[in-house]
Design a protein around this motif. Structure first.
Motif, PDB file in Angstrom:
ATOM      1  N   SER A 127      29.713  32.970  52.868  1.00 37.62           N
ATOM      2  CA  SER A 127      29.923  34.400  53.072  1.00 37.62           C
ATOM      3  C   SER A 127      31.409  34.728  53.171  1.00 37.62           C
ATOM      4  N   CYS A 128      32.178  33.882  53.873  1.00 35.87           N
ATOM      5  CA  CYS A 128      33.623  34.092  53.987  1.00 35.87           C
ATOM      6  C   CYS A 128      34.310  33.938  52.641  1.00 35.87           C
ATOM      7  N   PHE A 129      33.933  32.907  51.896  1.00 38.57           N
ATOM      8  CA  PHE A 129      34.532  32.699  50.578  1.00 38.57           C
ATOM      9  C   PHE A 129      34.209  33.866  49.651  1.00 38.57           C
ATOM     10  N   ALA A 130      32.981  34.367  49.751  1.00 39.88           N
ATOM     11  CA  ALA A 130      32.581  35.525  48.944  1.00 39.88           C
ATOM     12  C   ALA A 130      33.427  36.742  49.307  1.00 39.88           C
ATOM     13  N   ALA A 131      33.699  36.908  50.611  1.00 37.98           N
ATOM     14  CA  ALA A 131      34.558  38.014  51.057  1.00 37.98           C
ATOM     15  C   ALA A 131      35.949  37.883  50.454  1.00 37.98           C
TER      16      ALA A 131
END
Length: 238
Positions: A127-131
């Motif tokens: 989720s962080c990488f996607a952000a």
């Protein structure tokens, strides 16, 4: 040892979020001087506060504060969208909001999701990488406009301050993804309170053990055992 290696990453991520807010503030100050008045709406203040809170949360290594900071920024951006009536033809600010602000909303939603307790480490990191990728996409979206402004007015500190938040937030989110598993683990450990047996409880257990030994040896009757056991258990609940 692994956690110590992740500490510089976490601190850099925290600085990235704080610097994103500082860069945004510097741009607003420049606009204020250009227009002869400094005007920042309440939702904009709240958005910058959310960035700072997220950065501070990384410094103190508390994932619940990351959730609070990202939620604050997310809510402020949604308010700004509602205030602009979800249009792209109401002037420069609103047009820019919906070419990049919408991606900002997605960015903060992904950051908020990443620190939810129900999410495991793997999906939190994803989720962080996607952000981070969303923020890089936002940077790509606004670049044609920024390049046109640079060609017309030249590259200034104000222009850099206008571009930097996207880059800093992308860096911050990606680094947060790297440091987040350890943060989530520490947050869980803080929540888990190990109930230490009280000295009184231990003595009662010893009393019951001795009482049982007396019963087995025939020194007391079953009725006496039950009566004494009730007395001990009642004392435990007080």
């Amino acid at each position: 040892m692994e956690t110590k290696k992740k500490e510089p990453i976490r601190f850099i991520a925290g600085f990235a979020f704080v610097l994103a807010a500082a860069s945004e503030m510097a741009f607003y100050i420049y606009l204020g001087r250009l227009l002869g008045r400094f005007s920042v709406s309440i939702p904009m203040w709240i958005d910058m506060a959310g960035k700072v809170l997220t950065g501070v949360a990384l410094f103190v290594e508390m994932s619940p504060l990351v959730l609070a900071g990202s939620a604050v920024s997310l809510i402020s951006l949604i308010i700004r969208g509602i205030n602009s009536h979800f249009t792209v033809n109401a002037g420069y600010i609103n047009a820019k909001f919906w070419t990049s602000g919408l991606l900002w909303i997605i960015f903060w939603a992904l950051v908020a999701i990443s620190v939810l307790p129900v999410l495991n480490k793997k999906y939190a990191r994803i989720s962080c990488f996607a952000a981070g990728l969303v923020e890089l996409l936002q940077f790509v979206v606004i670049m044609p406009e920024e390049v046109a402004m640079i060609k017309e007015y030249g590259l200034s500190i104000a222009r850099i301050c206008d571009i930097m938040p996207e880059i800093l937030l992308a860096i911050g989110a990606i680094l947060l993804g790297m440091a987040l598993p350890e943060m989530l683990e520490k947050s869980k450990k803080r929540k888990i309170t190990v109930k230490q047996p009280q000295s009184g409880t231990e003595s009662k257990l010893e009393q019951l053990g001795k009482l049982n030994a007396l019963l087995e040896k025939g020194y007391i009757t079953k009725e006496e055992f039950d009566t004494k056991k009730k007395q001990i258990m009642k004392a435990e609940t007080r």
